[in-house]
Write a protein that holds these residues in place. Structure first.
Motif, mmCIF file in Angstrom:
data_model
loop_
_atom_site.group_PDB
_atom_site.id
_atom_site.type_symbol
_atom_site.label_atom_id
_atom_site.label_comp_id
_atom_site.label_asym_id
_atom_site.label_seq_id
_atom_site.Cartn_x
_atom_site.Cartn_y
_atom_site.Cartn_z
ATOM 1 N N GLY A 1 69.941 72.278 59.507
ATOM 2 C CA GLY A 1 71.089 71.488 59.067
ATOM 3 C C GLY A 1 70.877 70.742 57.773
ATOM 4 N N TYR A 2 69.815 71.065 57.042
ATOM 5 C CA TYR A 2 69.572 70.371 55.774
ATOM 6 C C TYR A 2 70.563 70.777 54.689
ATOM 7 N N ASP A 3 71.296 71.850 54.901
ATOM 8 C CA ASP A 3 72.255 72.322 53.904
ATOM 9 C C ASP A 3 73.654 71.754 54.115
ATOM 10 N N GLU A 4 73.839 70.968 55.176
ATOM 11 C CA GLU A 4 75.146 70.391 55.459
ATOM 12 C C GLU A 4 75.434 69.255 54.485
ATOM 13 N N PRO A 5 76.703 69.006 54.190
ATOM 14 C CA PRO A 5 77.026 67.876 53.314
ATOM 15 C C PRO A 5 76.697 66.548 53.991
ATOM 16 N N ALA A 6 76.393 65.561 53.182
ATOM 17 C CA ALA A 6 76.043 64.242 53.717
ATOM 18 C C ALA A 6 77.262 63.602 54.372
ATOM 19 N N ARG A 7 77.031 62.933 55.524
ATOM 20 C CA ARG A 7 78.102 62.246 56.229
ATOM 21 C C ARG A 7 77.650 60.814 56.514
ATOM 22 N N SER A 8 78.621 59.969 56.638
ATOM 23 C CA SER A 8 78.325 58.565 56.944
ATOM 24 C C SER A 8 79.096 58.168 58.197
ATOM 25 N N ASP A 9 78.456 57.394 59.062
ATOM 26 C CA ASP A 9 79.108 56.918 60.270
ATOM 27 C C ASP A 9 79.801 55.559 60.057
ATOM 28 N N ARG A 10 79.641 55.001 58.882
ATOM 29 C CA ARG A 10 80.257 53.705 58.592
ATOM 30 C C ARG A 10 81.743 53.862 58.345
#
Length: 80
Positions: free
Chosen positions: A67-76
């Motif tokens: 999953g290192y190729d997935e776009p960055a996501r934030s839970d905030r």
């Protein structure tokens, strides 16, 4: 082929392939033979290139699976 231009293109490309093959074979035959150490170095370089290419492909598959190729996501929550 659908029309005459495709036949002309195929004929021109085939002629270029034949000419390039003839040129490569004529140059190959006119040069002296490579010494044994040159063949050993060439074989070693080919093996190193093959191993490094396989390693890079393996790293690509590994990073995709983890999953290192997935776009960055934030839970905030978004700010106003």
């Amino acid at each position: 082929m659908r029309n005459n231009y495709q036949w002309v293109l195929a004929a021109v490309l085939a002629a270029l392939l034949v000419a390039a093959t003839w040129f490569c074979v004529s140059v190959w035959r006119s040069t002296p033979a490579m010494p044994v150490y040159g063949n050993v170095i060439l074989a070693g370089a080919a093996v190193l290139v093959l191993v490094s290419g396989c390693g890079l492909i393996a790293l690509m598959f590994y990073s995709h699976r983890k999953g290192y190729d997935e776009p960055a996501r934030s839970d905030r929550a978004a700010r106003d």
